[in-house]
Design a protein around this motif. Structure first.
Motif, short mmCIF file in Angstrom:
data_model
loop_
_atom_site.label_atom_id
_atom_site.label_comp_id
_atom_site.label_asym_id
_atom_site.label_seq_id
_atom_site.Cartn_x
_atom_site.Cartn_y
_atom_site.Cartn_z
N ASN A 1 -18.24 28.98 -66.28
CA ASN A 1 -19.24 30.20 -66.12
C ASN A 1 -19.92 30.57 -67.52
O ASN A 1 -19.00 29.67 -68.64
CB ASN A 1 -18.88 31.28 -65.47
CG ASN A 1 -17.61 32.02 -65.92
OD1 ASN A 1 -17.34 31.77 -67.06
ND2 ASN A 1 -16.95 32.40 -64.90
N SER B 1 -26.77 32.73 -66.81
CA SER B 1 -26.24 33.92 -65.90
C SER B 1 -25.78 33.29 -64.41
O SER B 1 -26.55 32.47 -64.06
CB SER B 1 -27.20 34.97 -66.09
OG SER B 1 -27.41 35.53 -67.36
N ASP B 2 -24.98 34.06 -63.82
CA ASP B 2 -24.74 33.96 -62.56
C ASP B 2 -24.62 35.35 -61.84
O ASP B 2 -24.77 36.21 -62.28
CB ASP B 2 -23.82 32.94 -62.22
CG ASP B 2 -22.24 33.28 -62.84
OD1 ASP B 2 -22.15 34.56 -63.06
OD2 ASP B 2 -21.82 32.36 -63.23
N THR B 3 -23.93 35.08 -60.55
CA THR B 3 -23.86 36.25 -59.90
C THR B 3 -22.74 37.31 -60.59
O THR B 3 -22.57 38.51 -60.34
CB THR B 3 -23.53 36.27 -58.35
OG1 THR B 3 -22.44 35.17 -58.35
CG2 THR B 3 -24.39 35.70 -57.67
N GLN B 4 -21.77 36.65 -61.18
CA GLN B 4 -20.71 37.21 -61.85
C GLN B 4 -21.01 37.83 -63.52
O GLN B 4 -20.76 38.87 -63.75
CB GLN B 4 -19.37 36.26 -61.89
CG GLN B 4 -18.23 37.20 -62.30
CD GLN B 4 -17.10 36.21 -62.23
OE1 GLN B 4 -17.08 35.11 -62.31
NE2 GLN B 4 -15.97 36.67 -62.72
N TYR B 5 -21.81 36.83 -64.14
CA TYR B 5 -21.98 37.46 -65.57
C TYR B 5 -23.33 37.03 -65.78
O TYR B 5 -24.14 36.30 -65.20
CB TYR B 5 -20.94 36.35 -66.51
CG TYR B 5 -19.69 36.49 -66.30
CD1 TYR B 5 -19.07 37.58 -66.83
CD2 TYR B 5 -18.79 35.51 -65.75
CE1 TYR B 5 -17.87 37.74 -66.84
CE2 TYR B 5 -17.66 35.63 -65.52
CZ TYR B 5 -16.89 36.85 -66.01
OH TYR B 5 -15.65 36.98 -66.00
N SER B 6 -24.07 38.07 -66.92
CA SER B 6 -25.09 37.76 -67.41
C SER B 6 -25.06 37.53 -68.79
O SER B 6 -24.27 38.06 -69.26
CB SER B 6 -26.02 39.00 -66.99
OG SER B 6 -25.81 40.28 -67.74
N GLY C 1 -18.61 47.59 -67.25
CA GLY C 1 -17.66 46.68 -66.99
C GLY C 1 -17.28 46.14 -68.28
O GLY C 1 -17.30 46.78 -69.13
N ASP D 1 -20.35 41.83 -67.65
CA ASP D 1 -20.21 41.45 -66.05
C ASP D 1 -20.60 42.84 -65.43
O ASP D 1 -20.70 43.06 -64.25
CB ASP D 1 -18.80 41.02 -65.86
CG ASP D 1 -17.72 41.94 -66.00
OD1 ASP D 1 -18.29 43.24 -66.83
OD2 ASP D 1 -16.51 41.94 -65.68
#
Ligand SMILES: [Zn+2]
Length: 216
Positions: free
Chosen positions: A21, A125-130, A149, A198
């Motif tokens: 990621n 970016s994904d659901t866990q991290y931008s 976070g 996060d």
């Protein structure tokens, strides 16, 4: 040579290939120029290999880092086929990130959080991290803020400081919910950082309350 490095835990996860990621890309960027962490990665790979050998007769790849970098360099698969690799990029952008940054830093379409603080959204970016690039103008500072976070930062150009230290190109910094800081770019140059969060920044104080809606 960087003075601030990813934690053992992060490097272990990376060497085990468990970081596919934005954070993994950031660790790979740091490893491009950090001999210190490359040595640590080799140890973890070796350890990981030995543990695997003890527990199961499975062959472990000898160099996880090069495999990951190869993967990042590979021509795109269907999902990312719209995302063309960029042939000519700013030499200040580490190779693992360069295909996601469309031009030289100066020509990017920065959007303004304020006149002296700009950002550029990265397509990783994904659901866990931008993931974003931040640019702080020379001599300017961010509003005081803490984090909901973890915020990982890699300095790519220029330098900045907060009350805990001075950070230069290649430095990998973690700010968490315990960190309340006010990063300030050095007076002599704009500071450009690669940031992976996060959770969104949480501004403190009056200006923080004013700016916060624009940061979520
Ligand atoms: Zn390092």
């Amino acid at each position: 040579m960087a003075n601030y490095h990813p934690s053992d835990e992060l490097l272990m996860q990376f060497s085990a290939g468990q970081m596919p990621n934005a954070l993994g890309i950031m660790v790979a960027c740091h490893l491009e120029t950090c001999h210190h962490c490359n040595r640590r990665i080799k140890v973890y790979e070796q350890l990981g290999g030995e543990i695997m050998q003890d527990t199961a007769p499975v062959e472990v790849g000898s160099n996880v880092l090069s495999e990951l970098l190869l993967k990042l360099d590979k021509p795109e698969t269907e999902e990312s086929s719209a995302q063309k690799p960029y042939a000519s990029v700013d030499p200040r952008i580490p190779r693992p990130l360069s295909r996601f940054v469309p031009s030289y830093f100066d020509q990017l379409e920065w959007s303004g959080m304020s006149r002296s603080i700009k950002e550029f959204e990265l397509p990783i970016s994904d659901t866990q991290y931008s993931a974003k690039l931040y640019k702080i103008s020379a001599g300017k500072e961010l509003p005081v803020h803490t984090h909901k976070g973890n915020e990982f930062t890699l300095v790519m150009d220029g330098s900045f400081s907060d009350k805990a230290g001075d950070y230069h190109q290649g430095d990998f910094i973690l700010a968490d919910t315990q960190t309340v800081h006010q990063p300030k770019a050095a007076d002599n140059a704009d500071c450009i950082c690669f940031a992976v969060l996060d959770a969104p920044l949480k501004m403190t104080g009056f200006f923080g309350r004013m700016l916060n809606p624009f940061l979520s």
